[in-house]
Design an enzyme around this catalytic site. Structure first.
Site, PDB file in Angstrom:
ATOM      1  N   HIS A  19       0.840  -1.324   0.013  1.00 35.47           N
ATOM      2  CA  HIS A  19      -0.080   0.004  -0.150  1.00 35.47           C
ATOM      3  C   HIS A  19       0.822   1.315  -0.225  1.00 35.47           C
ATOM      4  CE1 HIS A  19      -1.937  -3.181   2.110  1.00 35.47           C
ATOM      5  NE2 HIS A  19      -3.063  -3.045   1.352  1.00 35.47           N
ATOM      6  N   ASP A  25      37.410 -26.857  19.828  1.00 38.06           N
ATOM      7  CA  ASP A  25      37.575 -28.405  19.532  1.00 38.06           C
ATOM      8  C   ASP A  25      38.703 -28.848  19.102  1.00 38.06           C
ATOM      9  OD1 ASP A  25      37.499 -31.241  19.143  1.00 38.06           O
ATOM     10  OD2 ASP A  25      35.259 -31.114  18.895  1.00 38.06           O
ATOM     11  N   HIS A  84      39.016 -32.957  17.684  1.00 41.18           N
ATOM     12  CA  HIS A  84      38.970 -33.638  16.419  1.00 41.18           C
ATOM     13  C   HIS A  84      39.704 -33.326  15.184  1.00 41.18           C
ATOM     14  CE1 HIS A  84      38.135 -29.569  14.675  1.00 41.18           C
ATOM     15  NE2 HIS A  84      37.256 -30.102  13.613  1.00 41.18           N
ATOM     16  N   HIS A 134      40.188 -34.099   9.988  1.00 46.86           N
ATOM     17  CA  HIS A 134      41.056 -33.517   8.792  1.00 46.86           C
ATOM     18  C   HIS A 134      42.266 -34.150   8.584  1.00 46.86           C
ATOM     19  CE1 HIS A 134      38.009 -30.377   9.340  1.00 46.86           C
ATOM     20  NE2 HIS A 134      38.482 -30.107  10.808  1.00 46.86           N
ATOM     21  N   ASP A 140      34.133 -31.438   7.906  1.00 50.53           N
ATOM     22  CA  ASP A 140      33.377 -31.055   9.358  1.00 50.53           C
ATOM     23  C   ASP A 140      31.982 -31.188   9.393  1.00 50.53           C
ATOM     24  OD1 ASP A 140      35.450 -30.377  11.124  1.00 50.53           O
ATOM     25  OD2 ASP A 140      35.674 -28.462  10.169  1.00 50.53           O
TER      26      ASP A 140
HETATM   27  S1  FES Z   1       1.791  -0.771   3.117  1.00 44.90           S
HETATM   28 FE1  FES Z   1       0.335  -2.215   3.375  1.00 44.90          FE
HETATM   29  S2  FES Z   1       1.562  -3.735   4.138  1.00 44.90           S
HETATM   30 FE2  FES Z   1       2.999  -2.219   3.941  1.00 44.90          FE
HETATM   31 FE   FE2 Z   2      37.180 -28.957  11.848  1.00 46.30          FE
END
Ligand code: FES
Ligand code: FE2
Lengths: 449, 186
Positions: free
Chosen positions: A100, A203, A206, A211, A372
């Site tokens: 709107h 961590d 691991h 890795h 990972d």
């Molecule tokens: S102006 Fe109506 S929803 Fe944004």
């Molecule tokens: Fe890692």
């Protein structure tokens, strides 16, 4: 069914990684209250610049207003809820709704209501009461912008507390500052939002397993690389972990080099003096000969600086810096954002190498991350079974590690040892406090560090 | 580096397209190249790729204007060379390493669907700019397949009579990428 016995004093119920009720509670108890990282100031340098981000499951516009102040607004029209921004980033002094036509200044003020007198009558609508909805507090440290919905939340500086000192190591050592390079990569991970954060909290346990292939490929410094950096090389890497309070944590692993003075390997030598200027002696010590420094800011932001070897050919080593954020989507799905940061004005050839060090290892397509991620996805996959969800996890590692010597001068609770789960305990201790789950549900979150 | 390959859309109308024989030859080349990738015959794939090959994927995004590209080439998702793909990417599929290359074991099953191949002639008779549409389908373990789409811009060259892939640039359509893994050779 009886509760499965907890094999230690500290655990978390497995269903935390895949349960809808726990997830809904997290959205209320954690994401409505905690400070959350939204953007880096370099992403919105000019008035009107904006990026679209999330806080929990809410989309927010992070925008620099015409006076230069950073604002954060919920991305939804106050009229009937249509999003105002559809682009990931851009520049706008005003946001106009497509439904709107209500128009908001980028400060959030409602400036124009279309056909106002016709639709609402004279004085029928007080525009002043309908600005875009915004977090209660927005603030930044070291270029890192955070926001919280909670007006009662402590200041950002108090919230970060001791982790700020560690954030400075990565984001505060470049005399010209740092910038996020381009648009962040975003992807869906079929894992609970906590799993990667737990890993990045510290961590160091691991790494050599998950890795293992990266060692074979030469991306981790081996003795072969190390002897070229220093005459005196110790056999083992050493690491420290930090419980910085409030669920924030850090891990710092050092290259095993015995050297006098500061050596910021992975940066051009010309940059080293700048780091000495920007950092305190204790901070210099933390960043000299850095192998990797990574940590997490509770709840969902992690950061890393990392030295990677042979990334674009033999002996081409570089450090990179990265921020990752995980937005919760549902109990087993999250959206991950990947930010690569570079020091402003850095030598382009080095900056390219730093980017490759990042992308090929710990970038979204990097081989570390691929390995990972399988673990993180797996944790959620295996935590939704009716039996598996009742099992406790074991996070007792590193309790016997000694406290670091106080003369080290690092803030927070610092321990010598990084093959540990203490940072994960720190995360979950804070998580449990905030979640305040019914007694018996938060299975034994004892006080042991 | 990127602009020269991606070019502007204004050249679409006046592009000199290759003839049917050349189009067929290049389409076959791309289909063969996809076969090698789908079958994970990476050592053979490397053989049809130039020494100075570069593979880049910029970060997809939703820009604030339809006249801006829906990617950001300041930040990349992938930036690889023939060297890095050989020593870091494909090496993980070798017998001695694959067991601990967890993300590739079991491997995601990829299927390349390459269509709308457009062969553009350049000033150099041995250099073609080839654009095509790509859909990559990825199936991880027992999961349902996922797909990702994009547009490739390849630089294909004729060297010693043989076609080779000299450069690949792929613009993705999906911004929040939902795919089994992001280490993808599109
Ligand atoms: S102006 Fe109506 S929803 Fe944004
Ligand atoms: Fe890692």
């Amino acid at each position: 069914m009886t509760m499965v016995e907890v094999p230690g004093e500290f655990t978390v119920p497995r269903r935390s990684w895949g349960d809808d009720e726990v997830f809904d509670r997290e959205m209320q108890q954690i994401f409505r209250h905690c400070w959350q990282y939204v953007a880096h100031e370099s992403e919105i340098p000019e008035p009107g610049d904006y990026v679209l981000r999330k806080m929990g499951r809410d989309q927010v516009i992070v925008v620099r207003d015409e006076s230069g102040q950073v604002r954060v607004h919920l991305n939804t029209c106050r009229h009937r809820g249509v999003p105002l921004c559809r682009a990931d980033s851009g520049n706008a002094s005003h946001f106009r709704c497509s439904y709107h036509g209500w128009t908001y200044a980028n400060t959030g003020e409602l400036r124009g209501v279309t056909y106002q007198a016709d639709v609402y009558g004279k004085g029928g609508l007080d525009k002043k009461k309908l600005p875009l909805f915004s977090p209660a507090q927005v603030d930044s440290e070291l270029g890192l912008i955070f926001a919280t919905w909670d007006p009662e939340a402590p200041s950002l500086r108090d919230y970060l507390g001791d982790i700020l000192w560690y954030l400075q190591l990565i984001f505060g050592k470049h005399p010209n500052g740092m910038e996020v390079v381009g648009t962040p990569v975003r992807n869906i991970v079929k894992a609970n939002w906590k799993t990667e954060g737990e890993n990045l909290s510290g961590d160091g346990y691991h790494t050599t397993i998950t890795h293992s292939s990266a060692f074979d490929l030469g991306l981790f410094a081996t003795q072969k690389d190390l002897v070229k950096l220093a005459d005196d090389v110790a056999p083992k890497f050493t690491g420290r972990t930090v419980d910085a309070g409030n669920g924030h944590t850090m891990r710092i692993q050092r290259l095993p080099l015995r050297l006098q003075g500061n050596h910021y390997f992975g940066y051009p030598k010309e940059m080293w003096a700048g780091f000495d200027r920007m950092l305190s002696p204790e901070q210099q010590q933390a960043m000299s000969c850095l192998s990797v420094g990574h940590g997490s800011v509770f709840p969902n932001m992690s950061f890393i600086e990392n030295f990677k070897t042979n990334v674009d050919g033999p002996d081409l080593h570089a450090r990179y810096a990265r921020i990752t954020v995980r937005y919760p989507i549902d109990a087993t799905t999250s959206e991950q954002l990947w930010f690569f940061l570079a020091p402003k004005g850095a030598d382009p050839e080095w900056a390219r190498l730093s980017r490759l060090a990042y992308l090929r290892t710990n970038g979204p397509s990097g081989l570390f991350e691929i390995d990972d991620t399988e673990n993180f996805v797996g944790i959620s996959e295996a935590s939704v079974g009716d039996v598996s969800r009742t099992l406790p996890v074991i996070i007792e590692g590193g309790k016997h590690h000694p406290e670091a010597p106080p003369e080290l001068g690092w803030p927070g609770n610092v321990v010598d040892g990084d093959k540990t789960e203490r940072t994960i305990r720190a995360f979950h201790r804070r998580w449990s406090e905030l979640m305040d789950l019914p007694a018996g549900d938060a299975a034994g979150t004892g006080a042991a560090r | 580096m990127t602009a020269e390959v991606v070019g502007s859309r204004a050249d679409v109308k006046r592009a000199r397209l290759g003839d049917a024989i050349l189009h067929s030859e290049i389409s076959q080349f791309l289909a063969y190249e996809s076969e090698l990738l789908d079958d994970r015959k990476f050592h053979e794939w490397v053989e049809i790729v130039a020494e100075d090959f570069v593979y880049q994927v910029p970060t997809p995004r939703t820009p604030d204007s339809p006249f801006k590209p829906h990617y950001d080439d300041r930040s990349l998702l992938i930036d690889e060379s023939r060297w890095s793909m050989t020593t870091q990417w494909f090496r993980r599929f070798d017998e001695d390493i694959y067991e601990a290359a967890w993300g590739e074991n079991p491997p995601v099953r990829f299927r390349h669907l390459v269509t709308n191949v457009r062969v553009r002639l350049t000033d150099d008779p041995d250099v073609y700019e080839v654009r095509s549409n790509i859909a990559l389908v990825g199936t991880r373990q027992s999961d349902l397949p996922k797909y990702i789409t994009g547009e490739r811009t390849d630089r294909i060259e004729r060297r010693d009579g043989e076609l080779i892939l000299a450069r690949r640039w792929v613009v993705l359509d999906q911004v929040v990428i939902d795919f089994p893994q992001l280490r993808i050779l599109l």
